[in-house]
Design a protein around this motif. Structure first.
Motif, PDB file in Angstrom:
ATOM      1  N   GLY A   5      50.183  18.806  -2.139  1.00  0.00           N
ATOM      2  CA  GLY A   5      49.202  19.827  -2.446  1.00  0.00           C
ATOM      3  C   GLY A   5      48.005  19.209  -3.129  1.00  0.00           C
ATOM      4  O   GLY A   5      47.921  18.005  -3.314  1.00  0.00           O
ATOM      5  N   THR A   6      47.097  20.065  -3.515  1.00  0.00           N
ATOM      6  CA  THR A   6      45.845  19.613  -4.099  1.00  0.00           C
ATOM      7  C   THR A   6      45.869  19.826  -5.606  1.00  0.00           C
ATOM      8  O   THR A   6      46.287  20.873  -6.085  1.00  0.00           O
ATOM      9  CB  THR A   6      44.674  20.405  -3.486  1.00  0.00           C
ATOM     10  N   ALA A   7      45.402  18.823  -6.327  1.00  0.00           N
ATOM     11  CA  ALA A   7      45.323  18.931  -7.779  1.00  0.00           C
ATOM     12  C   ALA A   7      44.178  19.873  -8.159  1.00  0.00           C
ATOM     13  O   ALA A   7      43.193  20.005  -7.444  1.00  0.00           O
ATOM     14  CB  ALA A   7      45.092  17.555  -8.387  1.00  0.00           C
ATOM     15  N   ARG A   8      44.324  20.532  -9.290  1.00  0.00           N
ATOM     16  CA  ARG A   8      43.291  21.423  -9.825  1.00  0.00           C
ATOM     17  C   ARG A   8      42.703  20.759 -11.060  1.00  0.00           C
ATOM     18  O   ARG A   8      43.426  20.314 -11.951  1.00  0.00           O
ATOM     19  CB  ARG A   8      43.909  22.767 -10.175  1.00  0.00           C
ATOM     20  N   ILE A   9      41.368  20.692 -11.123  1.00  0.00           N
ATOM     21  CA  ILE A   9      40.665  20.031 -12.218  1.00  0.00           C
ATOM     22  C   ILE A   9      39.887  21.079 -13.014  1.00  0.00           C
ATOM     23  O   ILE A   9      39.211  21.927 -12.432  1.00  0.00           O
ATOM     24  CB  ILE A   9      39.697  18.958 -11.680  1.00  0.00           C
ATOM     25  N   ILE A  10      40.004  21.019 -14.342  1.00  0.00           N
ATOM     26  CA  ILE A  10      39.270  21.913 -15.237  1.00  0.00           C
ATOM     27  C   ILE A  10      38.566  21.040 -16.280  1.00  0.00           C
ATOM     28  O   ILE A  10      39.222  20.255 -16.962  1.00  0.00           O
ATOM     29  CB  ILE A  10      40.217  22.906 -15.934  1.00  0.00           C
ATOM     30  N   VAL A  11      37.237  21.169 -16.371  1.00  0.00           N
ATOM     31  CA  VAL A  11      36.449  20.393 -17.331  1.00  0.00           C
ATOM     32  C   VAL A  11      35.714  21.351 -18.254  1.00  0.00           C
ATOM     33  O   VAL A  11      35.073  22.287 -17.784  1.00  0.00           O
ATOM     34  CB  VAL A  11      35.432  19.474 -16.608  1.00  0.00           C
ATOM     35  N   MET A  12      35.820  21.129 -19.557  1.00  0.00           N
ATOM     36  CA  MET A  12      35.074  21.880 -20.552  1.00  0.00           C
ATOM     37  C   MET A  12      33.965  20.961 -21.058  1.00  0.00           C
ATOM     38  O   MET A  12      34.247  19.908 -21.639  1.00  0.00           O
ATOM     39  CB  MET A  12      35.967  22.310 -21.722  1.00  0.00           C
ATOM     40  N   LEU A  13      32.710  21.366 -20.815  1.00  0.00           N
ATOM     41  CA  LEU A  13      31.564  20.537 -21.158  1.00  0.00           C
ATOM     42  C   LEU A  13      30.373  21.433 -21.499  1.00  0.00           C
ATOM     43  O   LEU A  13      30.060  22.351 -20.741  1.00  0.00           O
ATOM     44  CB  LEU A  13      31.208  19.624 -19.976  1.00  0.00           C
ATOM     45  N   GLY A  14      29.747  21.175 -22.608  1.00  0.00           N
ATOM     46  CA  GLY A  14      28.549  21.918 -22.987  1.00  0.00           C
ATOM     47  C   GLY A  14      28.763  23.407 -23.138  1.00  0.00           C
ATOM     48  O   GLY A  14      27.878  24.198 -22.802  1.00  0.00           O
ATOM     49  N   GLY A  15      29.926  23.816 -23.612  1.00  0.00           N
ATOM     50  CA  GLY A  15      30.206  25.231 -23.815  1.00  0.00           C
ATOM     51  C   GLY A  15      30.616  25.981 -22.561  1.00  0.00           C
ATOM     52  O   GLY A  15      30.816  27.186 -22.606  1.00  0.00           O
ATOM     53  N   LYS A  16      30.736  25.306 -21.439  1.00  0.00           N
ATOM     54  CA  LYS A  16      31.164  25.945 -20.195  1.00  0.00           C
ATOM     55  C   LYS A  16      32.467  25.334 -19.699  1.00  0.00           C
ATOM     56  O   LYS A  16      32.772  24.185 -19.986  1.00  0.00           O
ATOM     57  CB  LYS A  16      30.101  25.763 -19.102  1.00  0.00           C
ATOM     58  N   THR A  17      33.184  26.126 -18.933  1.00  0.00           N
ATOM     59  CA  THR A  17      34.406  25.656 -18.300  1.00  0.00           C
ATOM     60  C   THR A  17      34.170  25.613 -16.806  1.00  0.00           C
ATOM     61  O   THR A  17      33.867  26.627 -16.178  1.00  0.00           O
ATOM     62  CB  THR A  17      35.591  26.600 -18.618  1.00  0.00           C
ATOM     63  N   TYR A  18      34.304  24.436 -16.236  1.00  0.00           N
ATOM     64  CA  TYR A  18      34.137  24.219 -14.801  1.00  0.00           C
ATOM     65  C   TYR A  18      35.517  23.968 -14.201  1.00  0.00           C
ATOM     66  O   TYR A  18      36.332  23.256 -14.788  1.00  0.00           O
ATOM     67  CB  TYR A  18      33.264  22.985 -14.540  1.00  0.00           C
ATOM     68  N   SER A  19      35.771  24.530 -13.022  1.00  0.00           N
ATOM     69  CA  SER A  19      37.078  24.314 -12.410  1.00  0.00           C
ATOM     70  C   SER A  19      36.949  24.242 -10.892  1.00  0.00           C
ATOM     71  O   SER A  19      35.968  24.701 -10.312  1.00  0.00           O
ATOM     72  CB  SER A  19      38.056  25.422 -12.813  1.00  0.00           C
ATOM     73  N   GLY A  20      37.968  23.669 -10.285  1.00  0.00           N
ATOM     74  CA  GLY A  20      38.017  23.571  -8.833  1.00  0.00           C
ATOM     75  C   GLY A  20      39.112  22.614  -8.405  1.00  0.00           C
ATOM     76  O   GLY A  20      39.827  22.036  -9.225  1.00  0.00           O
ATOM     77  N   ALA A  21      39.229  22.467  -7.108  1.00  0.00           N
ATOM     78  CA  ALA A  21      40.250  21.593  -6.536  1.00  0.00           C
ATOM     79  C   ALA A  21      39.714  20.170  -6.414  1.00  0.00           C
ATOM     80  O   ALA A  21      38.525  19.956  -6.179  1.00  0.00           O
ATOM     81  CB  ALA A  21      40.663  22.096  -5.158  1.00  0.00           C
TER      82      ALA A  21
END
Length: 140
Positions: free
Chosen positions: A46-62
């Motif tokens: 399957g595909t890994a899920r990545i979540i990055v918290m940077l500059g007060g925002k949360t970015y996510s995706g595969a």
């Protein structure tokens, strides 16, 4: 009959493990307050899920498709010595490289390159407004 029970038990174990994920916590190499997590299937099915918290925002995706880093250049870029060896492992793991675009709730995007080496993930993301943040696994 005994063989069928063992096969059924092994199938159930594999099915159970396929539903599990491994979560890696990542921190910046230096200088920023960014953090990240990578949730990857334990059997790499399957595909890994990545979540990055940077500059007060949360970015996510595969995570994007992974490709073998056959030259070792990308491993160096992410801080690995491609010639390193793990003790007690007969077959060394490959360096797999990919890229992805993560999205925040307000639609902002974050472009990241990622490297996977066994169960170790590393990220290099382009910060909004310029620069780059490099993230690697938190060592216990």
């Amino acid at each position: 009959m005994k063989s069928a029970v063992h096969t059924l038990g092994l199938g159930a174990l594999i099915f159970a493990l396929a539903g599990c994920t491994q979560t890696s916590l990542l921190k910046p190499v230096s200088g920023t307050t960014a953090t990240a997590t990578v949730e990857s299937p334990t059997l790499y099915l399957g595909t890994a899920r990545i979540i990055v918290m940077l500059g007060g925002k949360t970015y996510s995706g595969a995570a994007g498709p992974l490709h073998l880093d056959s030259t070792g250049e990308q491993a160096l870029r992410f801080g690995w010595d491609p010639a390193h060896k793990h003790p007690h492992i007969k077959q060394e793991m490959d360096f797999l490289i990919g890229s992805t675009t993560l999205t925040s709730a307000d639609g902002a995007t974050l472009d990241c390159d990622h490297l996977r080496h066994g169960d170790d993930w590393r990220l290099r993301c382009k910060k909004p407004g310029g620069g780059e943040v490099e993230l690697q696994r938190v060592r216990k």
